[in-house]
Design a protein around this motif. Structure first.
Motif, PDB file in Angstrom:
ATOM      1  N   UNK A 238       0.872  -1.220  -0.165  1.00 16.97           N
ATOM      2  CA  UNK A 238      -0.057   0.112  -0.056  1.00 16.97           C
ATOM      3  C   UNK A 238       0.780   1.145  -0.127  1.00 16.97           C
ATOM      4  N   UNK A 239       0.366   2.442  -0.337  1.00 15.40           N
ATOM      5  CA  UNK A 239       0.918   3.606  -0.222  1.00 15.40           C
ATOM      6  C   UNK A 239       0.291   4.799   0.386  1.00 15.40           C
ATOM      7  N   UNK A 240       0.797   5.748   0.681  1.00 12.46           N
ATOM      8  CA  UNK A 240       0.208   6.896   1.451  1.00 12.46           C
ATOM      9  C   UNK A 240      -0.322   7.778   0.335  1.00 12.46           C
ATOM     10  N   UNK A 241      -0.102   7.741  -0.733  1.00 13.85           N
ATOM     11  CA  UNK A 241      -0.254   8.689  -2.127  1.00 13.85           C
ATOM     12  C   UNK A 241       0.324   8.311  -3.342  1.00 13.85           C
ATOM     13  N   UNK A 242      -0.141   8.793  -4.526  1.00 10.28           N
ATOM     14  CA  UNK A 242       0.523   8.495  -5.635  1.00 10.28           C
ATOM     15  C   UNK A 242       1.614   9.579  -6.081  1.00 10.28           C
ATOM     16  N   UNK A 243       1.884   9.618  -7.179  1.00  5.67           N
ATOM     17  CA  UNK A 243       2.953  10.644  -7.555  1.00  5.67           C
ATOM     18  C   UNK A 243       2.982  10.654  -9.313  1.00  5.67           C
ATOM     19  N   UNK A 244       3.170  11.881  -9.425  1.00  6.08           N
ATOM     20  CA  UNK A 244       2.918  12.163 -11.185  1.00  6.08           C
ATOM     21  C   UNK A 244       3.942  13.489 -11.619  1.00  6.08           C
ATOM     22  N   UNK A 245       4.429  13.401 -12.723  1.00  7.23           N
ATOM     23  CA  UNK A 245       5.485  14.457 -13.076  1.00  7.23           C
ATOM     24  C   UNK A 245       4.911  15.701 -13.207  1.00  7.23           C
ATOM     25  N   UNK A 246       5.583  17.061 -12.899  1.00  2.86           N
ATOM     26  CA  UNK A 246       5.037  18.192 -12.673  1.00  2.86           C
ATOM     27  C   UNK A 246       5.286  18.881 -14.034  1.00  2.86           C
ATOM     28  N   UNK A 247       4.060  19.555 -14.336  1.00  2.00           N
ATOM     29  CA  UNK A 247       4.005  20.516 -15.430  1.00  2.00           C
ATOM     30  C   UNK A 247       3.817  22.110 -15.094  1.00  2.00           C
ATOM     31  N   UNK A 248       3.431  22.379 -13.951  1.00  2.00           N
ATOM     32  CA  UNK A 248       3.205  23.584 -13.495  1.00  2.00           C
ATOM     33  C   UNK A 248       3.626  23.700 -11.956  1.00  2.00           C
ATOM     34  N   UNK A 249       4.409  24.852 -11.595  1.00  2.00           N
ATOM     35  CA  UNK A 249       4.516  25.390 -10.286  1.00  2.00           C
ATOM     36  C   UNK A 249       3.525  26.272 -10.004  1.00  2.00           C
ATOM     37  N   UNK A 250       2.764  26.362  -9.019  1.00  2.00           N
ATOM     38  CA  UNK A 250       1.832  27.324  -8.398  1.00  2.00           C
ATOM     39  C   UNK A 250       2.286  27.856  -7.265  1.00  2.00           C
ATOM     40  N   UNK A 251       2.536  29.303  -7.278  1.00  2.00           N
ATOM     41  CA  UNK A 251       3.085  29.728  -5.946  1.00  2.00           C
ATOM     42  C   UNK A 251       1.848  30.397  -5.399  1.00  2.00           C
ATOM     43  N   UNK A 252       1.200  29.735  -4.360  1.00  2.00           N
ATOM     44  CA  UNK A 252      -0.333  30.130  -4.035  1.00  2.00           C
ATOM     45  C   UNK A 252      -0.096  31.510  -3.374  1.00  2.00           C
ATOM     46  N   UNK A 253       1.020  31.780  -2.411  1.00  3.59           N
ATOM     47  CA  UNK A 253       0.927  33.198  -1.973  1.00  3.59           C
ATOM     48  C   UNK A 253       1.239  34.336  -2.794  1.00  3.59           C
ATOM     49  N   UNK A 254       1.891  34.045  -4.067  1.00  2.00           N
ATOM     50  CA  UNK A 254       2.201  35.151  -4.893  1.00  2.00           C
ATOM     51  C   UNK A 254       0.791  35.192  -5.383  1.00  2.00           C
ATOM     52  N   UNK A 255      -0.070  34.223  -5.738  1.00  2.00           N
ATOM     53  CA  UNK A 255      -1.261  34.491  -6.219  1.00  2.00           C
ATOM     54  C   UNK A 255      -2.144  35.327  -5.165  1.00  2.00           C
ATOM     55  N   UNK A 256      -2.296  34.953  -4.079  1.00  2.00           N
ATOM     56  CA  UNK A 256      -3.089  35.415  -3.109  1.00  2.00           C
ATOM     57  C   UNK A 256      -2.790  37.122  -2.887  1.00  2.00           C
ATOM     58  N   UNK A 257      -1.454  37.413  -3.210  1.00  3.91           N
ATOM     59  CA  UNK A 257      -0.716  38.742  -3.009  1.00  3.91           C
ATOM     60  C   UNK A 257      -1.304  39.439  -4.193  1.00  3.91           C
ATOM     61  N   UNK A 258      -1.595  38.800  -5.579  1.00  2.00           N
ATOM     62  CA  UNK A 258      -1.825  39.279  -6.693  1.00  2.00           C
ATOM     63  C   UNK A 258      -3.280  39.653  -6.765  1.00  2.00           C
ATOM     64  N   UNK A 259      -4.161  38.964  -5.974  1.00  4.89           N
ATOM     65  CA  UNK A 259      -5.432  39.087  -5.943  1.00  4.89           C
ATOM     66  C   UNK A 259      -5.918  40.191  -4.577  1.00  4.89           C
ATOM     67  N   UNK A 260      -4.776  40.358  -4.056  1.00  2.85           N
ATOM     68  CA  UNK A 260      -5.128  41.467  -2.862  1.00  2.85           C
ATOM     69  C   UNK A 260      -5.558  40.851  -1.473  1.00  2.85           C
TER      70      UNK A 260
END
Length: 504
Positions: A238-260
């Motif tokens: 069994x596993x705790x989760x799976x894995x997949x190759x990355x195509x996008x890095x999302x900087x969540x705090x940069x987005x929150x800052x851009x949205x105010x």
């Protein structure tokens, strides 16, 4: 005789292994698939080592455990804490085994440091474990030390070019499985578990690259030996989760800052980020020079507090210092968690609406689903959860760093990120099913383990035994009490999490 053996494969899913299975590189896993039952298995959100290995051992979702990720942000006190083994507010399945007269042996399960008392043995593991007082009984730890047992590699993999460090991890995985097989022979517990943790570190940095493939070939070889040495045992993968190759890095705090929603302070320490001076580079150099522990011990707090974690900027407590709390309404952790500062339902609704339709520059969505905490979790500790939980689209890696980052970027330091779909396999003399005709959750494994040895299942578990044994009826029992220990997290633990790239 050991009746049930559970091998935990961190970050594994069938999609990851498919090419190697088809090429015949994993013959023992393929043989188990042919003779047993295998299926996908869904982890709890977020699909991360912490909390999912303890979702496995307790049979519960994080809302019943009080731990949701590697860090917890208290927006009222403006503090950040790191959990350890005692932060999870629940008994584990080995407690029920012991209560009902059965023995257990647990090796390398993440989030078990400091170790628990278990009737047979428990050797803590995972990123939060330290190389002292890591085993129960204590004399087992002394013996393992004398034999050269190590919880962690001497130097962590921190970049895609760390091939020598990757070789050392493959060797570590080999030694870990050898130790597990030896303990099985010596201790003969009724139920045994071993987690192969560092394979997912290789997957993060190399995806299906050569170091990862070699690690899986080592794992497959030891699975074959386990089956040969314990032919009368039921074997679960069994596993705790799976894995997949990355195509996008999302900087969540940069987005929150851009949205105010987030306002940050601009300080002179930002110049260090601009010139590429960060803890990750300093730590890597110190590891190579053999002075990492000395530098960590002697560096003044005022100096280390002002240096960014890595090229992405400021993380864990550092990022809290960057927040203008009076003007901000939200802050993000990594991998799908957002805390709302002002407790306003309008802010929660607005962020959910905006994030639900957010796409990257190619028009691909960032999240598959965006939920309030009470939609993602259930239980008495749901009110301690992040206010917003989103399931990243497979291929997205969400960073919670605060720095001069764009909202979206190409592949960063990680080649692959966790996904919610893991794997489950059951094989052995007692397995009568040919397939599992319902969705399988990670919370189903603990009750299945208990049922496999005829033990009653506590009524507060979320999961239920899988129909594997030709008899769906199982006994129930009252939940056992637990002791809650408030832990603020240790500096050395946080340093290791940073080295591995988890505190983003």
């Amino acid at each position: 005789m050991t009746e049930t053996i559970v091998l935990g494969l961190d970050g594994a899913n069938w999609a990851l292994l498919k090419p190697w299975l088809e090429e015949g590189r994993l013959p023992n896993i393929e043989a188990l698939r042919s003779e047993g039952v295998f299926t996908d298995m869904k982890s709890c959100l977020p699909p991360v080592t912490c909390p999912n290995w303890r979702c496995y051992s307790t049979g519960k979702n994080p809302g019943k455990l009080g731990v949701f990720w590697w860090e917890r942000i208290d927006t009222d006190r403006r503090t950040l804490t790191t959990p350890d083994s005692r932060s999870f507010k629940s008994a584990n399945y080995w407690d029920y085994l012991n209560e009902q007269g059965r023995t257990a042996g647990i090796l390398n399960l993440p989030m078990t440091y400091p170790p628990f008392e278990v009737d047979r043995f428990l050797v803590a593991g995972g990123p939060g474990s330290e190389q002292n007082e890591y085993a129960y009984p204590p004399d087992l730890g002394t013996r393992l030390d004398d034999e050269g047992y190590t919880l962690h590699p001497d130097r962590p993999v921190t970049a895609k070019g760390d091939l020598e460090e990757a070789d050392n991890i493959v060797d570590l995985i080999e030694r870990r499985l050898e130790t597990f097989r030896g303990l099985l022979d010596e201790e003969d517990p009724d139920v045994a578990h071993c987690t192969v943790f560092y394979v997912n570190v290789l997957q993060h940095f190399f995806w299906r690259g050569e170091p990862t493939r070699r690690a899986w070939e080592v794992i497959d070889e030891h699975i074959g030996r386990l089956r040969e040495e314990h032919p009368d045992s039921n074997l679960f993968l069994m596993s705790d989760h799976g894995c997949k190759n990355v195509d996008t890095v999302f900087y969540a705090n940069s987005w929150l800052e851009a949205e105010g929603y987030l306002v940050t302070k601009s300080e002179t320490s930002d110049l260090l980020t601009e010139y590429g001076i960060n803890k990750k580079r300093i730590s890597k150099l110190a590891h190579k020079l053999g002075v990492h522990d000395l530098v960590t011990r002697l560096a003044p707090d005022r100096l280390t507090d002002s240096i960014p974690e890595d090229e992405e900027g400021f993380k864990r407590e550092q990022k809290l210092e960057k927040v203008d709390w009076e003007r901000s309404r939200a802050i993000a952790s990594g991998q799908g968690l957002i805390y709302v500062i002002d407790d306003g339902p309008e802010t929660v609704d607005a962020i959910i609406d905006n994030l639900s339709t957010l796409t990257n520059e190619n028009g691909d969505p960032i999240a598959r689903e965006v939920m309030r905490s009470d939609e993602a979790y259930s239980g008495p500790y749901t009110d301690e959860a992040p206010d917003i939980v989103f399931d990243q689209r497979p291929g997205v890696h969400t960073s919670g760093a605060i720095g001069s980052n764009p909202v979206f970027d190409d592949v960063g330091q990680w080649e692959a990120e966790n996904v919610r779909t893991g794997l489950f396999l059951a094989s052995g003399p007692d397995i009568e099913a040919s397939a599992v005709d319902r969705d399988v959750s990670i919370t189903d494994v603990a009750p299945t383990v208990l049922h496999s040895v005829g033990c009653a299942v506590p009524t507060d578990m979320d999961g239920t035994p899988l129909p594997l044994f030709g008899d769906d009826d199982f006994d129930e029992c009252d939940p056992l009490p637990f002791e809650s220990v408030d832990s603020a997290g240790r500096q050395s633990v946080q340093n290791r999490l940073e080295d591995l790239g988890y505190l983003e």
